[in-house]
Design a protein around this motif. Structure first.
Motif, short mmCIF file in Angstrom:
data_model
loop_
_atom_site.label_atom_id
_atom_site.label_comp_id
_atom_site.label_asym_id
_atom_site.label_seq_id
_atom_site.Cartn_x
_atom_site.Cartn_y
_atom_site.Cartn_z
N HIS A 52 -90.73 -8.56 -8.24
CA HIS A 52 -92.13 -8.62 -7.84
C HIS A 52 -92.79 -9.92 -8.34
N LEU A 53 -92.53 -10.25 -9.60
CA LEU A 53 -93.12 -11.45 -10.17
C LEU A 53 -92.60 -12.71 -9.50
N SER A 54 -91.33 -12.71 -9.13
CA SER A 54 -90.75 -13.85 -8.43
C SER A 54 -91.46 -14.07 -7.09
N LEU A 55 -91.67 -13.00 -6.36
CA LEU A 55 -92.38 -13.09 -5.08
C LEU A 55 -93.81 -13.56 -5.29
N TYR A 56 -94.50 -13.00 -6.27
CA TYR A 56 -95.87 -13.40 -6.55
C TYR A 56 -95.94 -14.89 -6.88
N SER A 57 -95.00 -15.36 -7.69
CA SER A 57 -94.97 -16.77 -8.06
C SER A 57 -94.77 -17.68 -6.86
N MET A 58 -93.89 -17.26 -5.94
CA MET A 58 -93.65 -18.06 -4.74
C MET A 58 -94.92 -18.20 -3.91
N LEU A 59 -95.70 -17.15 -3.87
CA LEU A 59 -96.87 -17.13 -2.99
C LEU A 59 -98.14 -17.66 -3.65
N HIS A 60 -98.25 -17.51 -4.95
CA HIS A 60 -99.52 -17.82 -5.60
C HIS A 60 -99.42 -18.80 -6.76
N GLY A 61 -98.24 -19.32 -7.01
CA GLY A 61 -98.07 -20.25 -8.11
C GLY A 61 -97.47 -19.58 -9.33
N GLU A 62 -97.11 -20.42 -10.26
CA GLU A 62 -96.42 -19.93 -11.46
C GLU A 62 -97.30 -18.98 -12.27
N ILE A 63 -96.65 -17.98 -12.81
CA ILE A 63 -97.30 -17.05 -13.73
C ILE A 63 -96.43 -16.94 -14.97
N ARG A 64 -97.02 -16.50 -16.04
CA ARG A 64 -96.27 -16.29 -17.28
C ARG A 64 -96.06 -14.80 -17.46
N PHE A 65 -94.85 -14.46 -17.84
CA PHE A 65 -94.50 -13.07 -18.09
C PHE A 65 -93.63 -13.05 -19.33
N ASP A 66 -94.09 -12.37 -20.34
CA ASP A 66 -93.36 -12.30 -21.59
C ASP A 66 -92.94 -10.86 -21.82
N ARG A 67 -91.66 -10.65 -22.00
CA ARG A 67 -91.16 -9.31 -22.27
C ARG A 67 -90.40 -9.33 -23.58
#
Length: 83
Positions: A52-67
């Motif tokens: 999901h995050l990969s798709l969001y990043s492709m469409l809306h720009g880079e995001i940070r996700f820390d797990r």
């Protein structure tokens, strides 16, 4: 539907990137429709989130996700679709 609209807009600017986004969306939808049973591992749940995050990043720009998950917990079962 918002994702499809975003991909349609992306297709005008970057067709190859839009194609990748469609493939990723297909993977996300397949995973959401799959019968995972009553439980899934933390590793599987995190994998779905990362798609999901990969798709969001492709469409809306880079995001940070820390797990932060301890190494011994990746195989731990939890109810499906909790994360």
């Amino acid at each position: 539907f918002n994702t499809l609209g975003a991909i349609a807009q992306l297709a005008h600017r970057a067709p190859a990137k839009a194609e990748t986004a469609i493939e990723t969306l297909a993977q996300v939808l397949r995973a959401s429709l799959a019968d995972t049973g009553r439980t899934q591992t933390i590793a599987d749940a995190v994998g779905e989130i990362e798609e999901h995050l990969s798709l969001y990043s492709m469409l809306h720009g880079e995001i940070r996700f820390d797990r932060r998950i301890a190494d011994d917990l990746w195989g731990y079962d939890l109810p499906s679709r909790v994360m």
